[in-house]
Write a protein that holds these residues in place. Structure first.
Motif, PDB file in Angstrom:
ATOM      1  N   VAL A   1      46.822  13.131   0.587  1.00 28.03           N
ATOM      2  CA  VAL A   1      46.893  13.262  -0.824  1.00 28.03           C
ATOM      3  C   VAL A   1      46.771  11.817  -1.563  1.00 28.03           C
ATOM      4  CG1 VAL A   1      47.933  13.682  -3.083  1.00 28.03           C
ATOM      5  CG2 VAL A   1      47.849  15.295  -1.080  1.00 28.03           C
ATOM      6  N   THR A   2      47.296  10.919  -1.027  1.00 26.41           N
ATOM      7  CA  THR A   2      47.255   9.633  -1.531  1.00 26.41           C
ATOM      8  C   THR A   2      46.000   8.776  -1.249  1.00 26.41           C
ATOM      9  OG1 THR A   2      49.650   9.078  -1.097  1.00 26.41           O
ATOM     10  CG2 THR A   2      48.470   7.215  -1.306  1.00 26.41           C
ATOM     11  N   LYS A   3      45.396   8.959   0.024  1.00 33.17           N
ATOM     12  CA  LYS A   3      43.944   8.595   0.203  1.00 33.17           C
ATOM     13  C   LYS A   3      42.939   9.079  -0.920  1.00 33.17           C
ATOM     14  CE  LYS A   3      44.668   7.205   4.984  1.00 33.17           C
ATOM     15  NZ  LYS A   3      44.733   7.674   6.185  1.00 33.17           N
ATOM     16  N   ALA A   4      42.940  10.316  -0.912  1.00 32.44           N
ATOM     17  CA  ALA A   4      41.871  11.282  -1.972  1.00 32.44           C
ATOM     18  C   ALA A   4      42.092  10.526  -3.194  1.00 32.44           C
ATOM     19  CB  ALA A   4      42.357  12.692  -1.952  1.00 32.44           C
ATOM     20  N   GLY A   5      43.385  10.222  -3.684  1.00 31.62           N
ATOM     21  CA  GLY A   5      43.824   9.644  -5.093  1.00 31.62           C
ATOM     22  C   GLY A   5      43.088   8.263  -4.988  1.00 31.62           C
ATOM     23  N   ASP A   6      43.462   7.533  -4.102  1.00 32.02           N
ATOM     24  CA  ASP A   6      42.949   6.133  -4.154  1.00 32.02           C
ATOM     25  C   ASP A   6      41.328   6.071  -4.193  1.00 32.02           C
ATOM     26  OD1 ASP A   6      45.559   5.264  -4.012  1.00 32.02           O
ATOM     27  OD2 ASP A   6      45.447   4.777  -1.664  1.00 32.02           O
ATOM     28  N   SER A   7      40.797   7.062  -3.399  1.00 30.02           N
ATOM     29  CA  SER A   7      39.400   7.024  -3.705  1.00 30.02           C
ATOM     30  C   SER A   7      38.756   7.467  -4.740  1.00 30.02           C
ATOM     31  CB  SER A   7      38.781   8.115  -2.463  1.00 30.02           C
ATOM     32  OG  SER A   7      37.379   8.460  -2.321  1.00 30.02           O
ATOM     33  N   VAL A   8      39.428   8.476  -5.268  1.00 31.20           N
ATOM     34  CA  VAL A   8      38.905   8.710  -6.846  1.00 31.20           C
ATOM     35  C   VAL A   8      39.302   7.593  -7.839  1.00 31.20           C
ATOM     36  CG1 VAL A   8      39.501  10.307  -8.921  1.00 31.20           C
ATOM     37  CG2 VAL A   8      39.277  11.223  -6.458  1.00 31.20           C
ATOM     38  N   LEU A   9      40.249   7.041  -7.741  1.00 31.73           N
ATOM     39  CA  LEU A   9      40.504   5.804  -8.465  1.00 31.73           C
ATOM     40  C   LEU A   9      39.554   4.915  -8.342  1.00 31.73           C
ATOM     41  CD1 LEU A   9      44.541   5.598  -8.676  1.00 31.73           C
ATOM     42  CD2 LEU A   9      42.947   6.251 -10.574  1.00 31.73           C
TER      43      LEU A   9
ATOM     44  N   GLN B   1      38.828  -4.697 -19.368  1.00 29.83           N
ATOM     45  CA  GLN B   1      40.006  -4.542 -18.813  1.00 29.83           C
ATOM     46  C   GLN B   1      40.107  -3.054 -18.173  1.00 29.83           C
ATOM     47  OE1 GLN B   1      43.011  -5.822 -21.662  1.00 29.83           O
ATOM     48  NE2 GLN B   1      43.421  -7.467 -20.358  1.00 29.83           N
ATOM     49  N   ALA B   2      40.612  -2.911 -17.029  1.00 26.68           N
ATOM     50  CA  ALA B   2      41.093  -1.514 -16.530  1.00 26.68           C
ATOM     51  C   ALA B   2      42.115  -1.626 -15.548  1.00 26.68           C
ATOM     52  CB  ALA B   2      39.803  -1.142 -16.039  1.00 26.68           C
ATOM     53  N   GLU B   3      42.786  -0.468 -15.598  1.00 23.31           N
ATOM     54  CA  GLU B   3      43.866  -0.438 -14.574  1.00 23.31           C
ATOM     55  C   GLU B   3      44.007   1.088 -13.875  1.00 23.31           C
ATOM     56  OE1 GLU B   3      48.507  -1.968 -14.057  1.00 23.31           O
ATOM     57  OE2 GLU B   3      47.344  -2.116 -16.071  1.00 23.31           O
ATOM     58  N   ALA B   4      44.329   0.999 -12.740  1.00 24.29           N
ATOM     59  CA  ALA B   4      44.453   2.499 -12.131  1.00 24.29           C
ATOM     60  C   ALA B   4      45.770   2.918 -11.623  1.00 24.29           C
ATOM     61  CB  ALA B   4      43.384   2.409 -10.681  1.00 24.29           C
ATOM     62  N   PHE B   5      46.248   4.014 -11.827  1.00 23.55           N
ATOM     63  CA  PHE B   5      47.710   4.653 -11.758  1.00 23.55           C
ATOM     64  C   PHE B   5      47.743   5.860 -11.004  1.00 23.55           C
ATOM     65  CE2 PHE B   5      47.641   2.061 -15.564  1.00 23.55           C
ATOM     66  CZ  PHE B   5      48.635   1.297 -15.506  1.00 23.55           C
ATOM     67  N   SER B   6      48.447   6.052 -10.203  1.00 23.32           N
ATOM     68  CA  SER B   6      48.449   7.228  -9.441  1.00 23.32           C
ATOM     69  C   SER B   6      50.010   7.783  -9.529  1.00 23.32           C
ATOM     70  CB  SER B   6      48.658   7.104  -7.948  1.00 23.32           C
ATOM     71  OG  SER B   6      48.597   8.116  -7.245  1.00 23.32           O
ATOM     72  N   GLU B   7      50.257   9.317  -9.751  1.00 18.68           N
ATOM     73  CA  GLU B   7      51.386   9.783  -9.932  1.00 18.68           C
ATOM     74  C   GLU B   7      51.528  11.245  -9.396  1.00 18.68           C
ATOM     75  OE1 GLU B   7      53.934   8.779 -11.994  1.00 18.68           O
ATOM     76  OE2 GLU B   7      53.165   7.006 -12.844  1.00 18.68           O
ATOM     77  N   THR B   8      52.693  11.688  -9.368  1.00 16.73           N
ATOM     78  CA  THR B   8      52.596  13.099  -8.751  1.00 16.73           C
ATOM     79  C   THR B   8      53.197  14.096  -9.746  1.00 16.73           C
ATOM     80  OG1 THR B   8      54.665  12.792  -7.618  1.00 16.73           O
ATOM     81  CG2 THR B   8      52.686  12.282  -6.241  1.00 16.73           C
ATOM     82  N   GLY B   9      52.872  15.310  -9.610  1.00 10.40           N
ATOM     83  CA  GLY B   9      53.852  16.230 -10.723  1.00 10.40           C
ATOM     84  C   GLY B   9      52.807  17.420 -11.057  1.00 10.40           C
ATOM     85  N   SER B  10      53.116  17.899 -12.321  1.00 11.73           N
ATOM     86  CA  SER B  10      52.188  18.793 -12.960  1.00 11.73           C
ATOM     87  C   SER B  10      51.307  17.903 -13.925  1.00 11.73           C
ATOM     88  CB  SER B  10      52.955  19.976 -13.945  1.00 11.73           C
ATOM     89  OG  SER B  10      52.119  20.440 -14.681  1.00 11.73           O
ATOM     90  N   PRO B  11      49.951  18.102 -13.516  1.00 10.87           N
ATOM     91  CA  PRO B  11      48.935  17.136 -14.364  1.00 10.87           C
ATOM     92  C   PRO B  11      49.127  17.150 -16.017  1.00 10.87           C
ATOM     93  CG  PRO B  11      47.871  18.223 -12.672  1.00 10.87           C
ATOM     94  CD  PRO B  11      49.246  18.855 -12.749  1.00 10.87           C
ATOM     95  N   ALA B  12      49.309  18.264 -16.456  1.00  7.84           N
ATOM     96  CA  ALA B  12      49.443  18.224 -17.846  1.00  7.84           C
ATOM     97  C   ALA B  12      50.396  17.779 -18.546  1.00  7.84           C
ATOM     98  CB  ALA B  12      49.401  19.643 -18.506  1.00  7.84           C
ATOM     99  N   VAL B  13      51.716  17.920 -18.088  1.00 12.88           N
ATOM    100  CA  VAL B  13      52.996  17.222 -18.196  1.00 12.88           C
ATOM    101  C   VAL B  13      52.851  15.854 -18.013  1.00 12.88           C
ATOM    102  CG1 VAL B  13      55.365  17.125 -17.914  1.00 12.88           C
ATOM    103  CG2 VAL B  13      54.282  19.432 -18.153  1.00 12.88           C
TER     104      VAL B  13
END
Length: 140
Positions: free
Chosen positions: A60-68, A80-92
């Motif tokens: 999941v982490t690798k997939a997220g890194d790839s998308v970012l 300016q741009a920055e990438a962030f990765s979180e876990t949880g319910s997407p909407a919330v």
């Protein structure tokens, strides 16, 4: 419209997400704003068992890194741009992130990679539109 300094773009690798990235970059150029890309590992869909294996979390982490990384590659030099990765319910998580990071706008796709689809909008985008305290743009 109010002064737009930061734009949040939730990304998941879907076509809708890709359109949101392109539109947010265009808006950011007009407003000279920073773009924050946010990938959220939807633990609601992943957590069939109470414990997730390290292999699943790594994937999941690798997939997220790839998308970012894909989103960041589209950002023009000097923006300016920055990438962030979180876990949880997407909407919330999107709404919490916006509030904590004081983003001025959200640009997101109408549908993502989620399993459950809304009638007109995806369930995540619908929830964000209804509950965000900042402007939300749905890219189609």
């Amino acid at each position: 419209m109010t002064d737009i300094k930061t734009i949040l773009v939730p990304v998941d690798g879907s076509k809708g997400s890709d359109k949101a990235v392109d539109f947010a970059i265009s808006l950011a150029q007009v407003y000279k704003a920073k773009v924050n890309f946010l990938y959220i590992a939807n633990i609601n869909q992943l957590a069939i068992n109470a414990c997730l294996s390290d292999a699943i979390l790594d994937a999941v982490t690798k997939a997220g890194d790839s998308v970012l990384d894909k989103a960041l590659e589209k950002v023009p030099h000097g923006m300016q741009a920055e990438a962030f990765s979180e876990t949880g319910s997407p909407a919330v998580t999107i709404l919490e992130f916006v509030q904590e990071n004081k983003n001025d706008m959200i640009v997101m796709g109408s549908r993502g990679l989620g399993v459950v689809k809304g009638v007109l909008l995806g369930s995540v985008s619908q929830y964000v539109v209804e509950n965000a305290k900042c402007p939300v743009v749905i890219a189609k």
